[in-house]
Design a protein around this motif. Structure first.
Motif, mmCIF file in Angstrom:
data_model
loop_
_atom_site.group_PDB
_atom_site.id
_atom_site.type_symbol
_atom_site.label_atom_id
_atom_site.label_comp_id
_atom_site.label_asym_id
_atom_site.label_seq_id
_atom_site.Cartn_x
_atom_site.Cartn_y
_atom_site.Cartn_z
ATOM 1 N N ILE A 1 0.851 -1.404 0.104
ATOM 2 C CA ILE A 1 0.032 -0.005 0.099
ATOM 3 C C ILE A 1 0.993 1.306 0.133
ATOM 4 N N SER A 2 2.295 1.106 -0.516
ATOM 5 C CA SER A 2 2.855 2.274 -0.448
ATOM 6 C C SER A 2 2.478 3.078 -1.598
ATOM 7 N N PRO A 3 2.824 4.407 -1.565
ATOM 8 C CA PRO A 3 2.390 5.490 -2.658
ATOM 9 C C PRO A 3 3.152 4.842 -3.901
ATOM 10 N N PRO A 4 2.740 4.980 -5.400
ATOM 11 C CA PRO A 4 3.283 4.416 -6.521
ATOM 12 C C PRO A 4 4.583 4.799 -6.410
ATOM 13 N N GLU A 5 5.108 6.218 -6.342
ATOM 14 C CA GLU A 5 6.287 6.713 -6.418
ATOM 15 C C GLU A 5 7.325 5.952 -5.509
ATOM 16 N N VAL A 6 6.765 5.458 -4.132
ATOM 17 C CA VAL A 6 7.728 4.895 -3.258
ATOM 18 C C VAL A 6 7.893 3.258 -3.646
ATOM 19 N N ARG A 7 6.714 2.787 -4.117
ATOM 20 C CA ARG A 7 6.993 1.363 -4.512
ATOM 21 C C ARG A 7 7.821 1.115 -5.817
ATOM 22 N N GLU A 8 7.654 2.061 -6.714
ATOM 23 C CA GLU A 8 8.481 2.131 -7.842
ATOM 24 C C GLU A 8 10.071 2.077 -7.784
ATOM 25 N N VAL A 9 10.430 2.777 -6.708
ATOM 26 C CA VAL A 9 12.059 2.802 -6.340
ATOM 27 C C VAL A 9 12.251 1.493 -5.392
ATOM 28 N N VAL A 10 11.548 1.399 -4.333
ATOM 29 C CA VAL A 10 12.025 0.073 -3.426
ATOM 30 C C VAL A 10 11.746 -1.258 -4.290
ATOM 31 N N ASN A 11 10.731 -1.505 -4.824
ATOM 32 C CA ASN A 11 10.364 -2.690 -5.412
ATOM 33 C C ASN A 11 11.378 -3.202 -6.764
ATOM 34 N N PHE A 12 12.008 -2.008 -7.229
ATOM 35 C CA PHE A 12 12.720 -2.372 -8.509
ATOM 36 C C PHE A 12 14.124 -1.816 -8.282
ATOM 37 N N ALA A 13 14.568 -1.848 -6.969
ATOM 38 C CA ALA A 13 15.974 -1.466 -6.374
ATOM 39 C C ALA A 13 16.940 -2.974 -6.662
ATOM 40 N N ASP A 14 18.294 -2.924 -7.126
ATOM 41 C CA ASP A 14 18.731 -3.968 -7.324
ATOM 42 C C ASP A 14 19.979 -4.163 -6.059
ATOM 43 N N PHE A 15 19.537 -3.260 -4.973
ATOM 44 C CA PHE A 15 20.330 -3.613 -3.519
ATOM 45 C C PHE A 15 19.582 -2.852 -2.556
ATOM 46 N N VAL A 16 18.980 -3.709 -1.682
ATOM 47 C CA VAL A 16 18.364 -2.761 -0.391
ATOM 48 C C VAL A 16 18.867 -3.188 0.737
ATOM 49 N N LEU A 17 19.408 -2.257 1.412
ATOM 50 C CA LEU A 17 19.934 -2.271 2.885
ATOM 51 C C LEU A 17 18.834 -1.939 3.962
ATOM 52 N N VAL A 18 18.490 -2.880 4.664
ATOM 53 C CA VAL A 18 17.389 -2.521 5.730
ATOM 54 C C VAL A 18 18.352 -2.362 7.028
#
Length: 606
Positions: free
Chosen positions: A276-293
């Motif tokens: 349920i993230s805003p589209p502009e947030v989902r687009e960046v996070v879901n298509f990231a090639d590396f995520v550091l949490v």
């Protein structure tokens, strides 16, 4: 730490005094709980330690909620209940602290050891002579639990319990028989500082993990940093901020981590809420090639309303005491030491990522007529303009928990929510605890920032724990209490698709009379029905000053929900249509539910 020296005290002091002096040394100066048959001798010792106060909560559940809210700002809290009836009333709140990594020492006053040995039938027991049954129950929601028995080691036991609660940021259970409260211990023990340092990481494993993370950071073309709840709980805000500024990677926060990252940073992109993230947030996070949490609490989380998770396989999850990297898990790695090592070795010149400012949080500017009835989407957008530096913003499970994520927090603001445990009514007690913490922080700090405590709570949730507003009045605390009045449990109505289900209704209260009922003398109470009412309130400069307790009743339609939930519902309906499935039989139109608001509620009152 401001340690009380033994030369300021008698040579020997009681165990109870020793316990309270330790909390004073940690600047944890408010003790929560209720008196009972087996803890009053302990509470008598509180008066002998200057600078501490007894909150005097209205019930044990609220005391646990208040201690939780306090500890989220101060690092640790102490709650005292009585054996059996008292501790069981508190256990729901303690479980929330366990689930969400909050440091809490739960001290239980117990019957004397002689009664326990003889298995006497005393009040507050189950009548079967088993005095450890509640201890066993509590141990399931504590990182450590103990029943004090050795007089010679009782001071060391207190120190051990406090240390564990602080370091692990979890509840600790300490049962003290009433006959041990008067045990004398050397005050010189207070001269030895508590060892609150984390145990060192295995340097070889730490170096291996750091090197792997850096390799992926250096080569990533679309990296993302996510700040989760444990960034705050485990005291790595500074390290996370440095990592974000030096790499200039796009940085987002989770709902539970909101407030950990300065939202004015050019690379801050908003709140990641999974599906349920805003589209502009989902687009960046879901298509990231590396995520550091960083400060990860949960890697995967599902509710009836949304799914939360990270899609990329190239994901490093830094938990408080471990790291998960792809399919490998590295235990016994403490996050603070790991981040310090990562920052020492980080070479920004090796980063391939071409810095692009993260898409900013979009705060729509909606123009509505002054007599227009209020809507969640409009209110939360406006709140971004009213918040100010240093605010402590507390949001209840339900519509407020979703709505707050579309707001922008000013610098040095903090959010408090209970997104994982989600106990309805939690925030009223947490608001009390936060008020106590802010009051103490103001006295200890030379900062000119005047922190406001702001609570957003639904009318249904308020009715569960409203008694604690009385404690706020008693102590002259000055929070803003926004009651989001949508005539019952709106999120449940919406998600269950049962707009007319009577079990989501609640009795209507005259909320604006509550402060006077609880004895408040200087207060403000307003009913806010229209856009004009709201704007008049937030544009009043006197309203921005936290000089009195305030209760603001915000009237909302029963089926109105924040935009994130509405968007999720619309997406689900479109998916059902494409799949040829039957769509929901109702449309959640706020206009259609206005008939539920009584005509006399549409007249604003002071």
């Amino acid at each position: 730490m401001n340690y009380t020296r033994s030369n300021e005290l008698p040579h020997d002091i009681t165990l109870g005094e020793f316990l309270f002096h330790r909390f004073k040394q940690l600047h944890s100066e408010t003790i929560f709980g209720l008196p009972g048959a087996f803890n009053t001798q302990l509470l008598d010792k509180l008066a002998k330690v200057p600078g501490l106060r007894w909150a005097g909560n209205t019930n044990e559940l609220n005391a646990a909620y208040a201690a939780d809210g306090y500890a989220r700002l101060k690092g640790i809290a102490c709650m005292i209940t009585t054996f059996g009836v008292g501790e069981l009333s508190a256990i729901n709140g303690v479980a929330g602290s366990f689930a969400e990594h909050v440091g809490l020492l739960h001290v239980v006053g117990m019957p004397p050891t002689s009664a326990q040995t003889k298995q006497l039938l005393l009040n507050h027991t189950l009548g079967n002579g088993d005095y450890k049954v509640f201890y066993r129950i509590a141990s399931e929601v504590a990182c450590y639990s103990t029943l004090m028995a050795d007089q010679d080691l009782c001071a060391e036991e207190v120190d051990d319990c406090i240390t564990r609660a602080w370091i692990l940021q979890k509840p600790v259970y300490l049962g003290i028989p009433i006959n041990l409260i008067e045990t004398m211990v050397s005050s010189a023990k207070l001269d030895k500082p508590l060892n609150l340092k984390l145990p060192p990481n295995d340097k070889h494993i730490e170096e291996e993990v750091v090197n792997q993370i850096l390799q992926h950071m250096y080569k990533a073309k679309n990296p993302v940093i996510i700040s989760d709840a444990c960034v705050i709980r485990h005291h790595v805000v500074a390290e996370t901020t440095e990592l974000s500024t030096r790499t200039r990677f796009p940085v987002y926060t989770t709902p539970m981590g909101k407030g950990a990252i300065d939202e004015s940073l050019p690379n801050f992109g908003g709140v990641f809420m999974g599906s349920i993230s805003p589209p502009e947030v989902r687009e960046v996070v879901n298509f990231a090639d590396f995520v550091l949490v960083v400060g990860c609490m949960l890697a995967d989380f599902s509710t009836s309303s949304f799914h939360f998770g990270y899609k990329t396989k190239e994901c490093a999850l830094l938990f408080p005491t471990s790291v998960k990297f792809k399919h490998a898990i590295y235990p016994d790695l403490h996050i603070k030491s790991l981040l310090e090592a990562l920052l020492r070795k980080l070479d920004e010149s090796k980063i391939k990522y071409k810095c692009q400012p993260a898409p900013p949080m979009i705060i729509p500017k909606s123009q509505l007529p002054s007599r227009h009835t209020l809507r969640h989407e409009w209110i939360w957008n406006q709140m971004s303009n009213w918040f100010q530096q240093g605010d402590i913003i507390i949001t209840e499970t339900g519509t407020s928990a979703f709505g707050i994520n579309q707001t922008h927090f000013p610098y040095d603001s903090r959010g408090i929510s209970q997104a994982l445990w989600g106990s309805v009514g939690y925030t009223v007690g947490a608001c009390l605890g936060a008020c106590f913490a802010v009051d103490e922080m103001a006295k200890d700090s030379l900062s000119p920032v005047s922190r406001r405590v702001i609570l957003f709570v639904g009318d249904g949730a308020l009715q569960l724990t409203v008694q604690e507003v009385s404690t706020m009045v008693r102590w002259g605390l000055k929070p803003y209490i926004f009651i989001m009045n949508n005539q019952g449990y709106s999120v449940d109505r919406f998600l269950h698709h049962r707009s007319n289900a009577s079990y989501y209704d609640i009795q209507t209260w005259d909320y604006l009379r509550l402060l006077a009922t609880f004895g408040a003398r200087s207060y403000e109470a307003r009913k806010i029905v229209t856009v004009g009412d709201f704007l008049e309130m937030v544009q009043d400069p006197h309203f921005a000053r936290n000089d009195k307790i305030r209760m603001l009743e915000i009237m909302l339609p029963p089926m109105d929900v924040p935009q994130a939930l509405m968007d999720r519902w619309l997406t689900e309906q479109e998916s059902k249509k494409r799949a040829g499935e039957e769509t929901d039989a109702y449309t959640p139109s706020p206009e259609s539910s206005l008939k539920r608001i009584r005509s006399d509620d549409l007249t604003p009152t002071d």
